[in-house]
Write a protein that holds these residues in place. Structure first.
Motif, PDB file in Angstrom:
ATOM      1  N   LEU A  74      52.958  16.900 -14.514  1.00 24.66           N
ATOM      2  CA  LEU A  74      53.263  15.433 -14.537  1.00 24.66           C
ATOM      3  C   LEU A  74      52.277  14.449 -15.287  1.00 24.66           C
ATOM      4  CD1 LEU A  74      54.611  15.073 -10.630  1.00 24.66           C
ATOM      5  CD2 LEU A  74      55.764  14.295 -12.904  1.00 24.66           C
ATOM      6  N   SER A  75      51.019  14.990 -14.882  1.00 24.50           N
ATOM      7  CA  SER A  75      49.988  14.087 -15.792  1.00 24.50           C
ATOM      8  C   SER A  75      49.805  14.216 -17.085  1.00 24.50           C
ATOM      9  CB  SER A  75      48.633  14.289 -14.818  1.00 24.50           C
ATOM     10  OG  SER A  75      48.092  15.386 -14.885  1.00 24.50           O
ATOM     11  N   VAL A  76      49.978  15.497 -17.514  1.00 23.04           N
ATOM     12  CA  VAL A  76      49.770  16.189 -18.980  1.00 23.04           C
ATOM     13  C   VAL A  76      50.860  16.106 -19.757  1.00 23.04           C
ATOM     14  CG1 VAL A  76      48.780  17.922 -20.294  1.00 23.04           C
ATOM     15  CG2 VAL A  76      47.564  17.314 -18.247  1.00 23.04           C
ATOM     16  N   VAL A  77      51.850  16.627 -19.144  1.00 24.05           N
ATOM     17  CA  VAL A  77      53.207  16.734 -19.976  1.00 24.05           C
ATOM     18  C   VAL A  77      54.083  15.486 -20.052  1.00 24.05           C
ATOM     19  CG1 VAL A  77      55.162  18.350 -20.567  1.00 24.05           C
ATOM     20  CG2 VAL A  77      53.067  19.199 -19.672  1.00 24.05           C
ATOM     21  N   ILE A  78      54.607  15.138 -18.631  1.00 27.25           N
ATOM     22  CA  ILE A  78      55.733  14.000 -18.358  1.00 27.25           C
ATOM     23  C   ILE A  78      55.089  12.752 -18.719  1.00 27.25           C
ATOM     24  CG2 ILE A  78      57.191  13.339 -16.872  1.00 27.25           C
ATOM     25  CD1 ILE A  78      57.261  15.857 -15.535  1.00 27.25           C
ATOM     26  N   TRP A  79      53.805  12.555 -18.248  1.00 25.60           N
ATOM     27  CA  TRP A  79      53.369  11.024 -18.700  1.00 25.60           C
ATOM     28  C   TRP A  79      53.177  10.858 -20.132  1.00 25.60           C
ATOM     29  CZ3 TRP A  79      51.481   6.250 -18.506  1.00 25.60           C
ATOM     30  CH2 TRP A  79      50.145   6.101 -19.012  1.00 25.60           C
ATOM     31  N   PHE A  80      52.458  11.827 -20.848  1.00 24.90           N
ATOM     32  CA  PHE A  80      52.401  11.910 -22.340  1.00 24.90           C
ATOM     33  C   PHE A  80      53.802  11.576 -23.025  1.00 24.90           C
ATOM     34  CE2 PHE A  80      48.254  14.020 -22.561  1.00 24.90           C
ATOM     35  CZ  PHE A  80      47.542  12.950 -22.255  1.00 24.90           C
ATOM     36  N   LEU A  81      54.794  12.490 -22.596  1.00 25.01           N
ATOM     37  CA  LEU A  81      56.205  12.360 -23.302  1.00 25.01           C
ATOM     38  C   LEU A  81      56.914  11.056 -22.982  1.00 25.01           C
ATOM     39  CD1 LEU A  81      57.281  15.818 -22.956  1.00 25.01           C
ATOM     40  CD2 LEU A  81      57.071  14.991 -25.364  1.00 25.01           C
TER      41      LEU A  81
ATOM     42  N   THR B  55      62.625  15.515 -14.335  1.00 26.04           N
ATOM     43  CA  THR B  55      61.516  15.121 -13.745  1.00 26.04           C
ATOM     44  C   THR B  55      61.744  15.405 -12.446  1.00 26.04           C
ATOM     45  OG1 THR B  55      60.742  13.828 -15.573  1.00 26.04           O
ATOM     46  CG2 THR B  55      59.611  13.477 -13.496  1.00 26.04           C
ATOM     47  N   THR B  56      62.723  14.933 -11.998  1.00 23.28           N
ATOM     48  CA  THR B  56      62.969  14.788 -10.375  1.00 23.28           C
ATOM     49  C   THR B  56      62.973  16.140  -9.777  1.00 23.28           C
ATOM     50  OG1 THR B  56      64.150  12.632 -10.586  1.00 23.28           O
ATOM     51  CG2 THR B  56      64.796  13.796  -8.595  1.00 23.28           C
ATOM     52  N   PHE B  57      63.753  16.984 -10.691  1.00 25.03           N
ATOM     53  CA  PHE B  57      63.959  18.353  -9.997  1.00 25.03           C
ATOM     54  C   PHE B  57      62.576  19.023  -9.983  1.00 25.03           C
ATOM     55  CE2 PHE B  57      68.539  19.227 -11.743  1.00 25.03           C
ATOM     56  CZ  PHE B  57      69.062  18.397 -10.791  1.00 25.03           C
ATOM     57  N   ILE B  58      61.765  18.821 -10.996  1.00 24.27           N
ATOM     58  CA  ILE B  58      60.348  19.171 -11.016  1.00 24.27           C
ATOM     59  C   ILE B  58      59.619  18.707 -10.030  1.00 24.27           C
ATOM     60  CG2 ILE B  58      58.239  19.300 -12.310  1.00 24.27           C
ATOM     61  CD1 ILE B  58      59.879  19.304 -14.783  1.00 24.27           C
TER      62      ILE B  58
END
Length: 476
Positions: A65-72, A108-111
């Motif tokens: 969440l902090s490195v992949v999803i936040w950045f994308l 993201t919700t699934f993750i």
């Protein structure tokens, strides 16, 4: 003065708002998982969490969440903003734009659900950690599909703008930079797909090596993150000083130098076996040689601009220098975020030169560089909120936050470096860290202190940003 067209139409405002809210929300859940990591080490509380290995599950949730999803997700904000709003063009297909957004949210919700309930086995894969569960895999696929559709819409919007010549003057450098970021993500997705294909069609069809799956594309994603960061550096410099630190042509050439190292990446899958050391080495070299030169050029131009824009002091003595430094707008979060982002990123880059083996100098390095990216994105958020015609909830919090987060991240990086330089291995916890040396203990104490301060800075950012976004619009 070099101005940027920043009058957004309603459709673009709504999409920018949605992506910004999504990106900040990903940090909320990243913080929740960081808290759960701490709880998983706490007596009694650890017994009520799902699974005996929940600390590793929570770490996977926190990292992705902090490195992949936040950045994308924040790049989603920048893609919509720079590639439609700054070009004065209507988004190519609003329905597809919203589809890309909602698929990314669904993934993201699934993750998040997978990590919250401790489903699957945690695997600490470089770049994209994994929980071995179908819901997690579905989340990754939906997120990838959502980002892919968003990129397609963005590229078509740029094509429409160029064809209809909706902008005046030269093609905006911020748009050019984020287009290069989008190309990087597109090539990363191609690399992930090719890695999966060659593993699925190889002699060991029944097994999937996640490390190999995400190795190549993960390296290319770092190009995207870095390109987005330097683009935000340019944006923040323009906000603070009303100019760009590089000439248009020279800046675009620096962006293209990044792309020269990205374009060959899919072809390596036809040359090297994805299970080979050669495959790993070639992507490592791509990042080693491809990220430094252009980033260094942007950083030097940034330093030069800051130096030339300070209040003039007496030259040739320390009083003059101090006067000049004091005259800079240190209370402006756009400026402080810009400076601290560059400093933390540089610290991470310098530490990379000392890495040997597999100790905590590796996470020290990447926490430095991702901290630099995060600080840049945080610093621009206030301005984007302003573009959405909303007030900042607390200007005092926004002024303090870059310093709090920057100090915490710097201490964390230094502590990891000290511990790693004395033999503490990465990806170890508790007694496995073998803290049998005073310097190791001091290093990890600094890590803990820095982590707490950085978390406080993150909470300040998230709280202030969410409250700002949820406030009523400013009066026109």
């Amino acid at each position: 003065m070099e101005s940027i067209k920043q009058d957004l139409n309603k459709e673009i405002q709504r999409l920018v708002f949605a992506w910004l809210f999504f990106s900040i929300s990903s940090l909320i859940f990243a913080g929740i998982f960081a808290f759960l990591v701490a709880m998983a080490r706490t007596p009694i509380v650890q017994d009520i969490l799902p699974g005996k290995d929940y600390i590793h599950v929570a770490l996977v949730g926190h990292v992705i969440l902090s490195v992949v999803i936040w950045f994308l997700a924040f790049q989603g904000v920048l893609w919509i903003l720079t590639c439609t709003g700054f070009l004065n063009v209507r988004i190519f297909n609003p329905t597809a734009g919203w589809l890309g957004f909602w698929l990314s949210v669904a993934g993201t919700t699934f993750i998040v659900i997978t990590a919250l309930f401790g489903l699957g086995t945690p695997l600490f894969i470089n770049y994209i950690p994994v929980l071995t569960h179908p819901l997690f895999y579905s989340g990754l696929l939906l997120l990838t599909l959502g980002i892919s559709i968003t990129l397609l819409v963005i590229f078509l919007s740029i094509w429409k703008s160029v064809r209809e010549r909706t902008y005046t003057g030269r093609f905006p450098i911020l748009t050019f930079g984020m287009a290069m970021s989008g190309i990087s993500v597109f090539f990363a997705i191609i690399c992930f797909s090719l890695s999966y294909y060659f593993q699925a069609s190889g002699p060991e069809r029944g097994s999937l090596d996640f490390e190999s799956l995400f190795w190549g594309g993960g390296h290319i994603l770092q190009f995207s993150n870095t390109i987005a960061m330097v683009t935000v550096w340019l944006f923040l410099t323009n906000i603070v000083f009303k100019t760009f630190p590089l000439r248009d042509g020279f800046g675009k050439a620096a962006y293209l130098f990044y792309i020269l190292f990205i374009l060959p990446s899919p072809f390596f899958y036809f040359v090297y076996d994805v299970s080979s050391q050669e495959y790993r080495d070639v992507f490592t070299r791509l990042m080693q040689y491809g990220l430094g030169p252009s980033t260094g050029i942007f950083a030097i131009a940034l330093i030069s601009t800051i130096g030339s824009k300070g209040i003039e002091g007496k030259s040739g003595n320390w009083n003059g220098l101090i006067s000049k430094v004091k005259g800079l707008p240190w209370k402006d979060p756009a400026f402080s975020s810009l400076v601290i982002s560059a400093a933390v990123f540089a610290l991470g880059g310098i530490i990379s030169l000392t890495i040997s083996g597999s100790d905590t100098r590796i996470p020290s390095h990447y926490h430095g560089v991702i901290g630099g990216v995060t600080l840049a994105f945080m610093g621009l958020t206030n301005h984007i909120i302003h573009l959405l015609k909303k007030d900042i909830y607390s200007k005092r919090l926004s002024s303090l936050q870059p310093y709090i987060y920057g100090i915490g991240q710097t201490l964390f990086v230094i502590g990891m470096f000290l511990a790693g330089a004395h033999g503490v291995q990465r990806k170890t916890f508790g007694a496995d860290q073998n803290l049998d040396d005073f310097t190791k203990v001091i290093g990890m104490v600094i890590v803990g202190l820095g982590g707490l301060i950085a978390i406080a800075g993150g909470i300040m950012f998230v709280t202030n940003s969410i409250l700002s976004l949820l406030k009523h619009r400013k009066e026109a």
